[in-house]
Design an enzyme around this catalytic site. Structure first.
Site, PDB file in Angstrom:
ATOM      1  N   GLU A 284      53.985  40.337  42.793  1.00  0.00           N
ATOM      2  CA  GLU A 284      53.615  39.049  42.218  1.00  0.00           C
ATOM      3  C   GLU A 284      54.551  38.683  41.061  1.00  0.00           C
ATOM      4  O   GLU A 284      54.619  37.533  40.657  1.00  0.00           O
ATOM      5  CB  GLU A 284      52.156  39.110  41.737  1.00  0.00           C
ATOM      6  N   HIS A 305      53.763  58.653  61.171  1.00  0.00           N
ATOM      7  CA  HIS A 305      53.432  58.534  62.596  1.00  0.00           C
ATOM      8  C   HIS A 305      53.117  57.095  62.979  1.00  0.00           C
ATOM      9  O   HIS A 305      52.563  56.835  64.040  1.00  0.00           O
ATOM     10  CB  HIS A 305      52.282  59.490  62.934  1.00  0.00           C
ATOM     11  N   LYS A 419      45.520  28.187  47.631  1.00  0.00           N
ATOM     12  CA  LYS A 419      44.234  27.714  47.088  1.00  0.00           C
ATOM     13  C   LYS A 419      44.092  26.210  47.304  1.00  0.00           C
ATOM     14  O   LYS A 419      43.037  25.733  47.714  1.00  0.00           O
ATOM     15  CB  LYS A 419      44.142  28.027  45.592  1.00  0.00           C
TER      16      LYS A 419
HETATM   17  O1  PA5 Z   1      47.754  39.159  38.433  1.00  0.00           O
HETATM   18  C1  PA5 Z   1      47.137  38.110  38.482  1.00  0.00           C
HETATM   19  O2  PA5 Z   1      47.184  37.274  37.555  1.00  0.00           O
HETATM   20  C2  PA5 Z   1      46.251  37.782  39.656  1.00  0.00           C
HETATM   21  O3  PA5 Z   1      46.324  38.753  40.627  1.00  0.00           O
HETATM   22  C3  PA5 Z   1      44.808  37.659  39.206  1.00  0.00           C
HETATM   23  O4  PA5 Z   1      44.411  38.855  38.617  1.00  0.00           O
HETATM   24  C4  PA5 Z   1      43.910  37.331  40.388  1.00  0.00           C
HETATM   25  O5  PA5 Z   1      44.350  36.156  40.995  1.00  0.00           O
HETATM   26  C5  PA5 Z   1      42.471  37.150  39.932  1.00  0.00           C
HETATM   27  O6  PA5 Z   1      42.362  36.121  39.011  1.00  0.00           O
HETATM   28  P1  PA5 Z   1      41.111  36.007  38.076  1.00  0.00           P
HETATM   29  O7  PA5 Z   1      41.031  37.234  37.237  1.00  0.00           O
HETATM   30  O8  PA5 Z   1      41.355  34.780  37.250  1.00  0.00           O
HETATM   31  O9  PA5 Z   1      39.898  35.868  38.959  1.00  0.00           O
END
Ligand code: PA5
Length: 428
Positions: A284, A305, A419
């Site tokens: 990310e 495997h 989203k």
């Molecule tokens: O690293 C990040 O920012 C994301 O993976 C969030 O943790 C994830 O989208 C969850 O978001 P939130 O904590 O606002 O529900």
């Protein structure tokens, strides 16, 4: 501390290329330290280690001790950075069978109705003696509005309200941002206990805040040792970050050479979820603007495997990073049979650790031979302190490497696209 061996990867990289990448990594580290890079308002994951909040560690530990005493089930409800770190540490340090303390279950990380329906039924079902289960729910969402988490929270909350009526609020712990979001409104309305995710710590860098620490402590892990393991890594790398700079430079040069996949591999099944945390942290952070090495996770020998064939001989677009624990954490040895009817007596008396280590060494040899650059990251032991070291190691590596690509490591603009489309289709 963490040992980082890049020798089996560096041979694939031209020396001038490596040195160019090394310069970029050094500049990236300076950007981090001087807070001059993009997203520098998100550097709280470093600040919390400079000034540890001992009072909060204590508060979480005593709450967790009480829950461990009382609870049958502890549900961790969150997605992405709001649960992957906790799951990684809990699975690394908990026994596989017959653990003490509450059963830890996960929710809010997908919208599969079949799973949620069965989870709700399981929570509702009384114990063998006919009394209701003692369930605690930790909902974790920085924004307080993530659909996957919010929907599961709504459904599980109803079960707790049916089971405990007015007392339900005593069974619900919320971890969220200081202000804003629907979750904060619910907290005010219902009087739930709240832990705060600092504004300047992003989800995937938040395992050492209450996001990760509450569930990890409930699982029986000494969070002070974990946290201070990260503090110790912070202090070490503030003085001397050479090994991380080399690793970041190596990854940068591998990226430049056109490789597109990094397989995070372990021979320890306990570390599969840790691979998941690393996968999100790097993926990310680096996967933006058409850049990045796609991080994926493999647990060997299992995946030798399934993926082994591709890794050995498929398209040469891979590098591989092994996560290794130096100290054996099992003494199990192969038994001796009077009649060697399965031809395995040649291994009698050897420990599974020894055999697994030879499998790893053989795999690395074969994969390097098959033109896969291999990095080896080793921690001393499978314990809270070493995992604390490793958490900070990978957070710092991510910051440096992603800055060296010229990308902001701390945002995730692309996550919004699914989203938007989903909410449109749902008619929001
Ligand atoms: O690293 C990040 O920012 C994301 O993976 C969030 O943790 C994830 O989208 C969850 O978001 P939130 O904590 O606002 O529900």
């Amino acid at each position: 501390m963490v040992d980082c061996n890049i020798e089996n990867a560096r041979t694939f990289i031209d020396e001038d290329e490596f040195q160019n990448s090394r310069t970029k990594a050094e500049q990236a580290l300076q950007q981090l330290k001087s807070r001059t890079g993009p997203g520098s308002e998100w550097l709280g994951w470093r600040d919390i280690l400079v000034d540890p909040n001992d009072a909060e560690l204590e508060q979480i530990s005593s709450l967790a001790a009480r829950i461990r005493d009382e609870a049958d089930i502890f549900v961790v409800c969150g997605i992405g950075g709001s649960y992957l770190g906790a799951k990684a540490i809990i699975e690394a340090l908990s026994p596989h069978f017959n653990g003490k303390g509450p059963e830890i279950l996960y929710a809010g990380h997908h919208m599969g109705g079949h799973y949620l329906e069965q989870l709700l039924d399981y929570l509702k079902a009384p114990k063998e003696d006919g009394t209701p289960k003692n369930i605690y729910l930790n909902v974790i969402s920085k924004s307080g509005s993530t659909l996957e988490t919010a929907l599961s929270f709504r459904m599980i909350r109803e079960v707790l309200e049916d089971l405990y009526s007015e007392e339900a609020k005593e069974h619900i712990i919320c971890t969220t941002g200081e202000e804003g979001g629907i979750l904060n409104e619910l907290i005010k309305e219902k009087g739930y206990q709240k832990f705060i995710i600092p504004d300047d710590v992003g989800g995937r860098y938040s395992v050492l805040t209450p996001v990760g620490l509450v569930p990890i402590a409930v699982a029986g892990v000494d969070i002070r040792t974990l946290f201070y393991g990260a503090v110790s890594a912070f202090n070490t790398y503030e003085e001397d970050a050479e090994s991380i700079l080399d690793y970041a430079a190596l990854r940068h040069a591998v990226h430049k050479s056109g490789k597109t996949i990094d397989v995070f591999a372990t021979f320890e099944p306990e570390l599969t979820s840790l691979g998941g945390w690393i996968q999100q942290l790097l993926g990310e952070s680096e996967g933006k603007e058409g850049k990045g090495i796609f991080p994926t996770v493999a647990t060997y020998s299992t995946d030798l495997h399934s993926l082994g064939q591709f890794i050995q001989q498929g398209k040469r677009s891979l590098m591989e990073t092994f996560i290794i624990v130096e100290k054996p954490f099992s003494n199990l040895k192969v038994n001796q049979l009077p009649k060697d009817n399965d031809n395995l007596n040649y291994l009698s008396g050897k420990s599974f650790h020894e055999i697994n280590t030879k499998a790893r060494e053989g795999t690395i040899e074969a994969h390097v031979e098959g033109n896969v650059p291999v990095v080896q990251i080793s921690i001393k032991a499978l314990n809270a302190e070493s995992l604390g070291n490793l958490i900070y190691f990978f957070e710092l590596l991510t910051g440096i490497f992603v800055y060296s690509l010229g990308v902001n490591p701390f945002n995730q603009p692309g996550v919004e696209d699914y989203k938007k489309a989903m909410y449109r289709l749902l008619g929001k």
